[in-house]
Design an enzyme around this catalytic site. Structure first.
Site, PDB file in Angstrom:
ATOM      1  N   THR A  45       3.699  12.200 -27.901  1.00  0.00           N
ATOM      2  CA  THR A  45       4.527  11.199 -27.218  1.00  0.00           C
ATOM      3  C   THR A  45       5.351  11.838 -26.109  1.00  0.00           C
ATOM      4  O   THR A  45       5.455  11.304 -24.996  1.00  0.00           O
ATOM      5  CB  THR A  45       5.443  10.494 -28.228  1.00  0.00           C
ATOM      6  N   ASN A  74       7.056  13.306 -38.766  1.00  0.00           N
ATOM      7  CA  ASN A  74       7.475  13.193 -37.378  1.00  0.00           C
ATOM      8  C   ASN A  74       8.588  12.160 -37.272  1.00  0.00           C
ATOM      9  O   ASN A  74       8.454  11.049 -37.774  1.00  0.00           O
ATOM     10  CB  ASN A  74       6.270  12.767 -36.513  1.00  0.00           C
ATOM     11  N   GLY A  93      -2.445  10.768 -34.252  1.00  0.00           N
ATOM     12  CA  GLY A  93      -3.212  11.933 -34.672  1.00  0.00           C
ATOM     13  C   GLY A  93      -3.908  11.682 -35.998  1.00  0.00           C
ATOM     14  O   GLY A  93      -3.684  10.678 -36.675  1.00  0.00           O
ATOM     15  N   SER A 126       7.202   9.078 -34.542  1.00  0.00           N
ATOM     16  CA  SER A 126       5.745   8.930 -34.630  1.00  0.00           C
ATOM     17  C   SER A 126       5.307   7.594 -34.034  1.00  0.00           C
ATOM     18  O   SER A 126       5.832   6.534 -34.375  1.00  0.00           O
ATOM     19  CB  SER A 126       5.310   9.003 -36.096  1.00  0.00           C
ATOM     20  N   SER A 127       4.333   7.643 -33.136  1.00  0.00           N
ATOM     21  CA  SER A 127       3.761   6.414 -32.570  1.00  0.00           C
ATOM     22  C   SER A 127       2.923   5.726 -33.640  1.00  0.00           C
ATOM     23  O   SER A 127       1.984   6.309 -34.168  1.00  0.00           O
ATOM     24  CB  SER A 127       2.884   6.733 -31.353  1.00  0.00           C
ATOM     25  N   SER A 172       0.167  14.357 -36.177  1.00  0.00           N
ATOM     26  CA  SER A 172       1.468  13.700 -36.092  1.00  0.00           C
ATOM     27  C   SER A 172       2.575  14.743 -36.037  1.00  0.00           C
ATOM     28  O   SER A 172       2.633  15.662 -36.858  1.00  0.00           O
ATOM     29  CB  SER A 172       1.672  12.785 -37.308  1.00  0.00           C
ATOM     30  N   GLY A 173       3.459  14.615 -35.055  1.00  0.00           N
ATOM     31  CA  GLY A 173       4.554  15.564 -34.889  1.00  0.00           C
ATOM     32  C   GLY A 173       4.242  16.716 -33.965  1.00  0.00           C
ATOM     33  O   GLY A 173       5.072  17.623 -33.798  1.00  0.00           O
ATOM     34  N   GLU A 232      -4.699  11.556 -39.740  1.00  0.00           N
ATOM     35  CA  GLU A 232      -3.731  11.359 -40.829  1.00  0.00           C
ATOM     36  C   GLU A 232      -4.403  11.520 -42.186  1.00  0.00           C
ATOM     37  O   GLU A 232      -5.519  11.036 -42.415  1.00  0.00           O
ATOM     38  CB  GLU A 232      -3.089   9.970 -40.740  1.00  0.00           C
TER      39      GLU A 232
END
Length: 750
Positions: free
Chosen positions: A147, A196, A418, A199-200, A142-143, A420
């Site tokens: 995206t 992030n 991603g 974040s999606s 994440s981050g 987690e």
């Protein structure tokens, strides 16, 4: 005495082994020092396969040098590594740069870029290289920039596919819709998290549909596991979905009056509203919705109703047999929510405070406790938001998806959450990490296993790569007959209250033989720990079974079916038929079952296409521009042990491809040379050849040699059929007393 001699020989062997190991380690350390001594040249390594030796320290140094030089892309054999700069780099993704990579005869000779990956996939479709359909898998924590990378890929293909004048109007229309789908889906599906700011909170696979001329004629989106719990619950330091903040910060005074959202009002479900992000722009989202043909006014009105609902609180009833009351401020807010959702106020309040129990053929009304009322309120918000999100995806697909007769190939873009690992992890993180395990296995299977099997098939002396096989972890999560998912589903089908401690005991009893699961016996809270490929993650058991059931009380569905809002009414029109079984009991279609099925269909698509991998990396945990922390990236590489194996494997594979290319050239060229060689030999040695013919006559059999067969008074007949390469040692093994190569040609008898 013999025994003592044996012991001395064993010790001597151990000493020699240790000396050899020490010598090898010293040699490796020396190679690393020699490589790193030229720091000024480290940023020039645009492919990690050129790094020698390939170790975490040498790779990290190269990436750090390139990042400091503002070079954010690096090849790693078959994978592109992308480092997030955490700042806009507009010139790197301009239209001129896109055209430069698209029109280049050999884009691979350019600097590493995400456009190289995009162009390679596009040219595979153009060249009809099997499998023709392509998939671009964008992975990372994440981050890391997944995206943004997916957004760049969509922009690239929209630009490339629109470059032809043929069907220009249609292509531009589709291009706009494909690009407009991004801000809408990000507004409704992305949120600011601890790691992030964008974040999606869902996974998506975007299928770009191409016709026979490789023009973009349509697209479709498939989504996976929206984190709908975020609507009613946000972890500390995290925010709700972007769309709510866009409404609060971008609404005009007229819209605020229409949505009943006064600027001075605070909302329980909008934490950290004072924080301003780039993603808080309502205008871009509204423009995209209008371009797609979405009536944004009614959609935002429904969302405003959810915000008002989040400020509704319940107080205990004055009498035990009576429903819970609303506190002083909540009565007006409940009225606002009912008006915005266009549902009857009394029925809305009743569905949150009273539940219906079936006793045979009779219905019994039972008041809900204060905590149950809060759960029902949250459930109402989550089910509305999830249905609205699904409706948006369906609407977007209908607006840009082409008829199957119009397209023949596709390029897919996969952007998934991603890996987690938080302080508190539950069912959402288990599903997310399960998806990452499946993708990791796909990467390993596609590249490493395929290469090793090919080496064995070719007869190469090849030692198998040691990689971390995560099949044991996948068996733990999804296997049969017993796994975490199967036991979760079994618990959910039993008509009894959830018991976290009892379920934890059952997990330990059924799955203790699997080495990928463990338990901390000193922990007070029931949990289990899974050894994922990216590290250990501890999951809370409390609440996991309820989330898996994802129950929606029938009273809530009934109220929403009475909404005067046409969209809200249509979303739940078939609610009764979907939630009722043949005997009137609720069907249990669990969250993990739906997610597992959708993920399996995704993996089938990936296995049927040519994959291209991009690994996004987050260079620092604080999202600071141009800041490279080796400790952060080293921890990422620890979870990417297959990465280094892949680099070495790719290096070997590249050498073998060079061998075969050289072999092909020699074989082709030899056919042209052999006639010239023989004719020159005859011309120079005419007398010798004539003497040989007279001496040996027809007994001469020179096949496969440099001497032609001739008959007196006849023409020269060539019998030189084999290339010297056929005798070359292309699959070397250690042999003794064996003659190979050109010597074998000279000595072989035919």
């Amino acid at each position: 005495m013999v025994f003592i001699n044996c012991i001395m020989q064993v010790h001597g062997l151990k000493d020699r082994t240790q000396d050899l190991r020490k010598s090898l380690n010293d040699s490796l350390e020396g190679d690393i020092r020699d490589f790193l001594i030229n720091e000024a040249e480290l940023h020039t390594y645009d492919d990690l396969t050129k790094v020698n030796p390939v170790t975490p320290s040498t790779v990290l140094k190269c990436l750090q040098a390139r990042y400091s030089a503002k070079v954010f892309y690096t090849h790693a054999g078959c994978t592109l590594v992308a480092l997030n700069p955490f700042q806009p780099i507009p010139h790197l993704y301009s239209l001129d740069v896109m055209r430069e990579y698209h029109t280049a005869p050999q884009p691979q000779e350019f600097k590493p870029h995400i456009f190289i990956v995009a162009e390679e996939a596009y040219r595979n479709v153009q060249g009809q290289v099997e499998p023709i359909n392509q998939s671009l898998v964008v992975s990372g924590e994440s981050g890391a920039g997944k995206t943004w990378t997916s957004r760049c890929l969509m922009k690239y293909y929209a630009t490339v596919a629109a470059s032809s004048q043929k069907c220009q109007d249609t292509v531009e229309k589709i291009e706009r819709r494909v690009l407009d789908s991004n801000p809408v889906m990000e507004a409704f599906g992305n949120a600011c998290t601890l790691r992030n700011s964008n974040s999606s909170r869902f996974g998506k696979y975007i299928q770009l549909q191409l016709n026979g001329s490789q023009l973009l004629v349509g697209a479709s989106v498939q989504t996976y596991l929206l984190e709908k719990t975020r609507v009613a619950f946000q972890a500390p330091t995290e925010r709700n979905f972007h769309i709510f903040y866009q409404m609060m910060k971008g609404a005009t005074e007229k819209q605020r009056l229409e949505w009943m959202l006064p600027s001075e009002q605070d909302f329980a479900w909008l934490p950290h509203a004072e924080k301003t992000l780039e993603e808080d722009c309502l205008r871009e989202t509204v423009e995209a919705m209008i371009n797609l043909g979405i009536d944004e006014r009614k959609r935002t009105q429904i969302l405003a109703g959810l915000l008002q609902l989040g400020n509704v609180y319940f107080s205990p009833a004055s009498e035990e047999a009576q429903p819970c009351d609303l506190d002083g401020h909540s009565k007006g807010l409940m009225c606002f929510s009912a008006d915005l959702l266009q549902v009857p106020l009394d029925e809305l309040q009743s569905c949150l405070t009273v539940r219906t129990l079936l006793a045979g053929k009779q219905s019994v009304l039972k008041p809900c406790s204060q905590s149950e009322c809060g759960v029902r309120r949250d459930c109402l918000a989550k089910v509305i938001y999830a249905q609205l999100f699904d409706w948006l995806v369906t609407f977007i697909n209908n607006s840009m998806c082409a008829d199957s007769s119009m397209w023949c190939n596709f390029i897919g873009l996969l952007d998934v959450y991603g890996f987690e690992c938080f302080l508190l992890n539950n069912l959402e993180q288990l599903c997310i990490n399960y998806a990452n395990e499946k993708l990791q296995q796909h990467f390993v299977a596609h590249y490493l296993k395929a290469q090793q099997e090919e080496y064995v098939t070719e007869g190469l002396q090849w030692s198998f790569i040691r990689y971390q096989d995560n099949q044991g972890c996948l068996d733990l999560i999804e296997g049969s007959p017993s796994s975490i998912f199967s036991l979760l589903n079994e618990e959910c089908r039993l008509n009894r209250a959830s018991d976290a401690k009892q379920f934890r005991v059952r997990l330990q009893k059924e799955l203790s033989d699997n080495a990928s699961i463990s338990w901390d016996k000193l922990s007070k809270e029931p949990h289990f720990t899974v050894a994922h490929y990216a590290g250990n993650v501890s999951y809370q058991v409390e609440g996991m079974m309820e989330k898996n059931k994802d129950p929606v009380p029938p009273e809530i569905i009934s109220v929403l079916q009475k909404s005067q809002d046409s969209l809200l009414h249509s979303l739940f029109a078939d609610g009764d038929r979907e939630s009722e079984g043949s005997r009137g009991h609720s069907k249990v279609v669990t969250v993990v079952s739906k997610f597992k099925n959708s993920l399996e269909s995704l993996m089938k698509i990936l296995h049927s296409t040519t994959p291209h991998y991009t690994r996004c990396i987050k260079p620092n945990p604080d999202c600071r521009p141009l800041t490279f922390k080796k400790e952060e990236i080293y921890s990422v590489f620890n979870s990417m042990c297959v990465f280094f194996t892949g680099v070495r494997s790719w290096l070997v594979r590249r050498e073998i491809k060079r061998w075969h290319k050289a072999a092909s050239i020699i074989q082709t060229t030899w056919r042209r040379w052999r006639v010239s060689i023989v004719l020159i030999f005859i011309f120079i040695n005419k007398d010798v050849v004539q003497d040989l013919i007279l001496s040996f006559g027809n007994r001469l059999d020179c096949e496969d040699s440099f001497i032609p067969r001739m008959k007196a008074g006849g023409s020269i007949k060539m019998h030189l059929q084999r290339s010297p390469l056929l005798y070359a040692d292309m699959h070397p093994v250690h042999k003794t007393d064996v003659v190979t190569g050109f010597n074998q040609i000279l000595l072989e008898r035919t």
